[in-house]
Design a protein around this motif. Structure first.
Motif, PDB file in Angstrom:
ATOM      1  N   ASP A   1     110.721  -6.975  -4.051  1.00 28.92           N
ATOM      2  CA  ASP A   1     111.161  -7.111  -2.445  1.00 28.92           C
ATOM      3  C   ASP A   1     111.891  -5.928  -2.164  1.00 28.92           C
ATOM      4  OD1 ASP A   1     114.366  -7.687  -1.904  1.00 28.92           O
ATOM      5  OD2 ASP A   1     113.850  -8.680  -3.760  1.00 28.92           O
ATOM      6  N   PHE A   2     111.806  -5.590  -0.828  1.00 25.88           N
ATOM      7  CA  PHE A   2     112.263  -4.456  -0.145  1.00 25.88           C
ATOM      8  C   PHE A   2     113.096  -4.960   1.040  1.00 25.88           C
ATOM      9  CE2 PHE A   2     108.984  -2.052  -2.451  1.00 25.88           C
ATOM     10  CZ  PHE A   2     109.574  -0.648  -2.513  1.00 25.88           C
ATOM     11  N   ALA A   3     114.135  -4.637   1.247  1.00 29.51           N
ATOM     12  CA  ALA A   3     114.888  -5.196   2.545  1.00 29.51           C
ATOM     13  C   ALA A   3     116.016  -4.004   2.919  1.00 29.51           C
ATOM     14  CB  ALA A   3     115.540  -6.504   2.289  1.00 29.51           C
ATOM     15  N   THR A   4     116.211  -3.787   4.165  1.00 31.50           N
ATOM     16  CA  THR A   4     117.514  -3.252   4.689  1.00 31.50           C
ATOM     17  C   THR A   4     118.496  -4.262   4.844  1.00 31.50           C
ATOM     18  OG1 THR A   4     116.543  -3.932   6.756  1.00 31.50           O
ATOM     19  CG2 THR A   4     116.234  -1.451   5.915  1.00 31.50           C
ATOM     20  N   LEU A   5     119.108  -4.493   3.828  1.00 32.99           N
ATOM     21  CA  LEU A   5     119.903  -5.762   3.398  1.00 32.99           C
ATOM     22  C   LEU A   5     121.242  -5.626   3.671  1.00 32.99           C
ATOM     23  CD1 LEU A   5     118.850  -8.506   2.838  1.00 32.99           C
ATOM     24  CD2 LEU A   5     119.991  -8.310   0.326  1.00 32.99           C
ATOM     25  N   THR A   6     121.916  -4.667   3.155  1.00 34.33           N
ATOM     26  CA  THR A   6     123.448  -4.572   3.462  1.00 34.33           C
ATOM     27  C   THR A   6     124.061  -3.176   3.672  1.00 34.33           C
ATOM     28  OG1 THR A   6     123.826  -3.948   1.078  1.00 34.33           O
ATOM     29  CG2 THR A   6     123.767  -6.219   1.446  1.00 34.33           C
ATOM     30  N   GLY A   7     125.096  -3.091   4.470  1.00 38.41           N
ATOM     31  CA  GLY A   7     126.037  -1.824   4.735  1.00 38.41           C
ATOM     32  C   GLY A   7     126.786  -1.366   3.374  1.00 38.41           C
ATOM     33  N   ALA A   8     126.883  -2.522   2.633  1.00 37.53           N
ATOM     34  CA  ALA A   8     127.584  -2.230   1.576  1.00 37.53           C
ATOM     35  C   ALA A   8     126.753  -1.350   0.513  1.00 37.53           C
ATOM     36  CB  ALA A   8     128.059  -3.389   0.845  1.00 37.53           C
ATOM     37  N   ALA A   9     125.455  -1.275   0.477  1.00 34.52           N
ATOM     38  CA  ALA A   9     124.687  -0.447  -0.438  1.00 34.52           C
ATOM     39  C   ALA A   9     124.802   0.829   0.025  1.00 34.52           C
ATOM     40  CB  ALA A   9     123.158  -0.904  -0.304  1.00 34.52           C
ATOM     41  N   ARG A  10     125.032   1.079   1.306  1.00 36.71           N
ATOM     42  CA  ARG A  10     125.032   2.497   1.869  1.00 36.71           C
ATOM     43  C   ARG A  10     126.345   3.237   1.790  1.00 36.71           C
ATOM     44  NH1 ARG A  10     121.158   0.707   1.739  1.00 36.71           N
ATOM     45  NH2 ARG A  10     121.089   2.040   0.040  1.00 36.71           N
ATOM     46  N   VAL A  11     127.608   2.154   1.922  1.00 40.84           N
ATOM     47  CA  VAL A  11     129.013   2.801   1.460  1.00 40.84           C
ATOM     48  C   VAL A  11     128.896   3.143   0.054  1.00 40.84           C
ATOM     49  CG1 VAL A  11     131.178   2.013   1.088  1.00 40.84           C
ATOM     50  CG2 VAL A  11     129.939   1.197   3.164  1.00 40.84           C
ATOM     51  N   ALA A  12     128.371   2.592  -0.971  1.00 36.57           N
ATOM     52  CA  ALA A  12     128.309   2.786  -2.284  1.00 36.57           C
ATOM     53  C   ALA A  12     127.315   3.996  -2.647  1.00 36.57           C
ATOM     54  CB  ALA A  12     127.784   1.577  -3.187  1.00 36.57           C
ATOM     55  N   LEU A  13     126.275   4.105  -2.080  1.00 33.66           N
ATOM     56  CA  LEU A  13     125.322   4.946  -2.411  1.00 33.66           C
ATOM     57  C   LEU A  13     124.869   6.102  -1.469  1.00 33.66           C
ATOM     58  CD1 LEU A  13     122.989   2.738  -4.544  1.00 33.66           C
ATOM     59  CD2 LEU A  13     124.828   4.309  -5.637  1.00 33.66           C
TER      60      LEU A  13
END
Length: 460
Positions: free
Chosen positions: A330-342
Motif C-alpha cells: 500500500d502507498f499513502a500520503t498518510l502522516t505529517g509525522a513521516a515528513r517530520v522524521a524523514l
C-alpha cells in the motif's frame, strides 16, 4: 510525451556528450576546448555541464559524482545544455539506460493549464544495445503519477480516478469494477462510505477495483485516494489545505506502478484497490466521537476526522487479504509525522517480512529510488485503544511516533502471514532538484517493481 526526448536513432548532427568526473579531468580535449572550459570554470564537478566549441560541431561534458553514472547524472545537463540532439559517448548500455531516465524526467512539464505549451527540448540518442523501450515505460509510469498529483481536485475527484483506472484497464486488457455511493454500504465498505459521503452529488465515494493478468503470483496494490482533504469537521487551517490536492498521491502511485507492471508484462496476477473519496464538510459528515463499523468487523472510534486516510485504507486492506495475495503493497500520503522524521525525499517504509524488506532495500539502492525502513514497534499498538470501541483511529501518545502508530493501525487489517509493505510517501517535491521539478512526484515505484520481481522470483 516526455519520452520524445529519447531516441535510438543516430544523427550526424548529434553533439557528443561525455560523462566526466574531477578525478579524470581533463581528458581528451584540445587546447582551445580546455581553455574554454577553464574560462567558464568547468572542472567536472557533479551536476555541472558545458558545451565546448570544435571543428565538428563541439563536445558536451557533464560532471558525474565519483565517475559513477546513476539516474540523475544527466538530469542537470538536460536543462542546462542548449536545445538540440546529443549522443552519449563511451557509455555502456546499462548505464545509458539509467541516465536516460533522468534526462527525460528532467524535461517533464505539467502544462495542462498553460495557454502556451513549451516547445522542443533536448534529445538524447542512446547507444546500441540500450533498452530504450524499458526506459520509456518507466518514464511513462513516473509521469502518470506526476500528472495525477499535479491536477487540481476539480479535475481529479473520485470519478476522475475511476476514469484513469478504467482507461488503464482498457489499454492493457484488464478489467475495472467500481462500487459507488450507497452501494458501498450494501457491499460492506462502511468506512469508505462514512469518510466520503459528505462530498455530495458527483463526488460520491467509491472503491475502484482493477484486475489484470491470468497467471503468476497474486500482487495487490492498495492506494489512498483522498482526492481532497479538508480535515473534515476537525478542519485544517487554510495553509494546511494548500497541497491537499496531493492527498490522492497513494492512488497515483499504485496506478503508476500498475502501468509499469502491465506495460512490462510482469508475470503476476495484479489487483489494484483504490478507496476514492473527498473528506468534505457537510451536515452528514462523519464526526469526532463517532464509532464506525469496518469490513473486518473491528469497531473504530473516530478520534480525529483528519486521520481519514487510514480509515478508508482499512476496508480496502481487508478486501485485499480476502483474496490471499502473495504480496500486498500500500502507498499513502498518510502522516505529517513521516515528513517530520524523514523529510520529503524518503518514504517511511514498513515491512512485516524480512525477506521482502531485503528485496526492497536492495532495489532502492540499485534503482536510485530511496526508501527508509521504520519499525512496526508492537508496544505502541496499545496507544490505539478506545474506551467505547475496539480501537481508535488515532494514538493517545500525545503526537509521538505518529507514522508508526498509523502503520500499526493499518497492520490490524492485514491478515497474519500476508507479506505486506506500507509506504508513507510525500508525493511532492517542494524545492526543485535535478530531474525532479517542483510538484507531484513518484517515490519508490521503480524500486517496488524491481523488489517485487526479486521477492516473488520472477524473470525479467
Amino acid at each position: 510525451m516526455t519520452t520524445a526526448f529519447l531516441t535510438a536513432k543516430t544523427s550526424p548532427d548529434a553533439i557528443p556528450l561525455r560523462l566526466v568526473c574531477t578525478d579524470d579531468w581533463p581528458v581528451g580535449l584540445t587546447k582551445g576546448q580546455l581553455a574554454w572550459a577553464e574560462k567558464v570554470e568547468f572542472s567536472g564537478e557533479a551536476g555541472t555541464s558545458v558545451l565546448l566549441p570544435g571543428e565538428d560541431g563541439g563536445l558536451a561534458l557533464t560532471g558525474v559524482a565519483d565517475g559513477n553514472a546513476d539516474v540523475w547524472s544527466l538530469a542537470s545537463a538536460a536543462t542546462l545544455l542548449p536545445k538540440g540532439t546529443y549522443r552519449l559517448d563511451g557509455v555502456e548500455p546499462e548505464d545509458a539506460a539509467k541516465v536516460a531516465l533522468g534526462w527525460a524526467l528532467a524535461q517533464y512539464k505539467f502544462d495542462r493549464y498553460l495557454s502556451e505549451k513549451p516547445e522542443g527540448g533536448r534529445i538524447l540518442a542512446l547507444p546500441a544495445g540500450t533498452d530504450l523501450e524499458a526506459v520509456e515505460k518507466q518514464v511513462d509510469a513516473v509521469c502518470l503519477a506526476r500528472d495525477l498529483v499535479n491536477t487540481p481536485t476539480e479535475d481529479m475527484g473520485p470519478a476522475h480516478l475511476q476514469d484513469v483506472a478504467e482507461a488503464l484497464a482498457e489499454e492493457f486488457g484488464g478489467t475495472c469494477a467500481t462500487i459507488v455511493g450507497e452501494d458501498l454500504l450494501d457491499e460492506n465498505f462502511p468506512v469508505i462510505h462514512a469518510v466520503g459521503r459528505a462530498a455530495g452529488e458527483g463526488r460520491e465515494p467509491r472503491l475502484i477495483d482493477l484486475n489484470w493478468g491470468e497467471s503468476g503470483p497474486k500482487v495487490t496494490l492498495v492506494g489512498k485516494g483522498v482526492c481532497f482533504d479538508t480535515g473534515g469537521l476537525d478542519l485544517k487551517p487554510a495553509a494546511g489545505m494548500l497541497l491537499m490536492k496531493k492527498d490522492m498521491g497513494g492512488a497515483a502511485h499504485v496506478l503508476a506502478l500498475a502501468r509499469l507492471i502491465m506495460s512490462m508484462e510482469t508475470k503476476v496476477q495484479l489487483r489494484v484497490l483504490i478507496p476514492a473519496v473527498e473528506n468534505a464538510v457537510d451536515g452528514n459528515a462523519f464526526r469526532p466521537g463517532d464509532v464506525l463499523a469496518t469490513r473486518k468487523g473491528i469497531s473504530v472510534e473516530v478520534g480525529n476526522t483528519d486521520a481519514e486516510g487510514r480509515l478508508v485504507l482499512c476496508d480496502a486492506l481487508t478486501l485485499a487479504c480476502e483474496d490471499t495475495p502473495d504480496l500486498l503493497v500500500d502507498f499513502a500520503t498518510l502522516t505529517g509525522a513521516a515528513r517530520v522524521a524523514l523529510g520529503p525525499d524518503l518514504p517511511a517504509t514498513y515491512a512485516n517480512d524480512e525477506t521482502l524488506w531485503a528485496a526492497i532495500d536492495k532495489a532502492a539502492t540499485a534503482e536510485t529510488d530511496p526508501v527508509w525502513r521504520m519499525p512496526l514497534w508492537a508496544p505502541y499498538d496499545e496507544t490505539l485503544k478506545s474506551d467505547v470501541a475496539d480501537m481508535s483511529n488515532i494514538s493517545d501518545s500525545g503526537g509521538f511516533a505518529g507514522s508508526i502508530t498509523a502503520a500499526l493501525y493499518l497492520q490490524r487489517f492485514v491478515e497474519e502471514g500476508t507479506p505486506w509493505v506500507h509506504l508513507d510517501v510525500f508525493a511532492w517535491v517542494p524545492k526543485p532538484k535535478p530531474g525532479r521539478p517542483k510538484g507531484g512526484d513518484a517515490q519508490a515505484i521503480r524500486a517496488m517493481h524491481t523488489a517485487m520481481k526479486d521477492f516473488l522470483s520472477l524473470d525479467g
